[in-house]
Scaffold this active site. Structure first.
Site, PDB file in Angstrom:
ATOM      1  N   HIS A 136      49.687 -23.090 102.880  1.00  0.00           N
ATOM      2  CA  HIS A 136      49.750 -24.449 103.403  1.00  0.00           C
ATOM      3  C   HIS A 136      50.637 -24.500 104.643  1.00  0.00           C
ATOM      4  O   HIS A 136      51.507 -23.667 104.839  1.00  0.00           O
ATOM      5  CB  HIS A 136      50.254 -25.443 102.348  1.00  0.00           C
ATOM      6  CG  HIS A 136      51.611 -25.168 101.803  1.00  0.00           C
ATOM      7  ND1 HIS A 136      51.867 -24.155 100.898  1.00  0.00           N
ATOM      8  CD2 HIS A 136      52.801 -25.774 102.028  1.00  0.00           C
ATOM      9  CE1 HIS A 136      53.160 -24.156 100.589  1.00  0.00           C
ATOM     10  NE2 HIS A 136      53.749 -25.122 101.271  1.00  0.00           N
ATOM     11  N   HIS A 170      52.931 -27.230 107.028  1.00  0.00           N
ATOM     12  CA  HIS A 170      53.605 -28.525 107.149  1.00  0.00           C
ATOM     13  C   HIS A 170      53.509 -28.984 108.596  1.00  0.00           C
ATOM     14  O   HIS A 170      53.875 -28.238 109.507  1.00  0.00           O
ATOM     15  CB  HIS A 170      55.106 -28.395 106.822  1.00  0.00           C
ATOM     16  CG  HIS A 170      55.414 -28.107 105.410  1.00  0.00           C
ATOM     17  ND1 HIS A 170      55.760 -29.086 104.511  1.00  0.00           N
ATOM     18  CD2 HIS A 170      55.448 -26.930 104.730  1.00  0.00           C
ATOM     19  CE1 HIS A 170      55.996 -28.537 103.335  1.00  0.00           C
ATOM     20  NE2 HIS A 170      55.801 -27.221 103.441  1.00  0.00           N
TER      21      HIS A 170
END
Length: 141
Positions: free
Chosen positions: A99, A101
């Site tokens: 992932h 950010h």
């Protein structure tokens, strides 16, 4: 790979504040909202980290990144934007599903050492988070 909180979010088992979705990626507000508009981008094809992610998945992530960054920029006009990606426990990765950010930066949120990582999950209710997500969603072409 074992199921993660992000797989459950992608599958709709856990609610999220969706910002963007296509066949390959899913982007949603980070519940911590370190800064207004803090968004996570995850591939739908799970891998634990960048080392184990195939090139095709990275191409889809790469195609989505500027779309998400520009939507955040149009929605909130931040002074800057960090894109942060951690790999492995030692690098502060806490969810082992690749992932990224997207952390909008505002002039008043820096502390002289880059940024403050202070969460605001408790300060923002569901309505406020939904409004932030909608503001970003409105800027996709």
């Amino acid at each position: 790979m074992s199921e993660t909180i992000f797989s459950k979010i992608i599958d709709g088992e856990i609610p999220s504040y969706k910002v963007y979705e296509d066949d390959y990626v899913y982007a949603f507000l980070d519940i911590s909202q370190v800064t207004k508009g803090h968004t996570l981008l995850v591939p739908k094809k799970a891998s634990p980290n960048i080392f184990e992610t195939d090139p095709e998945t990275m191409q889809h992530i790469g195609a989505a990144m500027p779309k998400i960054a520009n939507a955040i920029k149009k929605a909130f006009n931040p002074d800057g934007l960090n894109i942060i990606q951690n790999n492995g426990e030692f690098a502060d990765q806490s969810v082992f599903h690749l992932h990224f950010h997207f952390l909008p930066r505002y002039e008043n949120d820096v502390d002289g050492f880059g940024y403050k990582w202070i969460t605001h999950e408790e300060e923002l209710g569901d309505e406020a988070k939904a409004k932030i997500a909608q503001e970003i969603q409105a800027h996709f072409e």
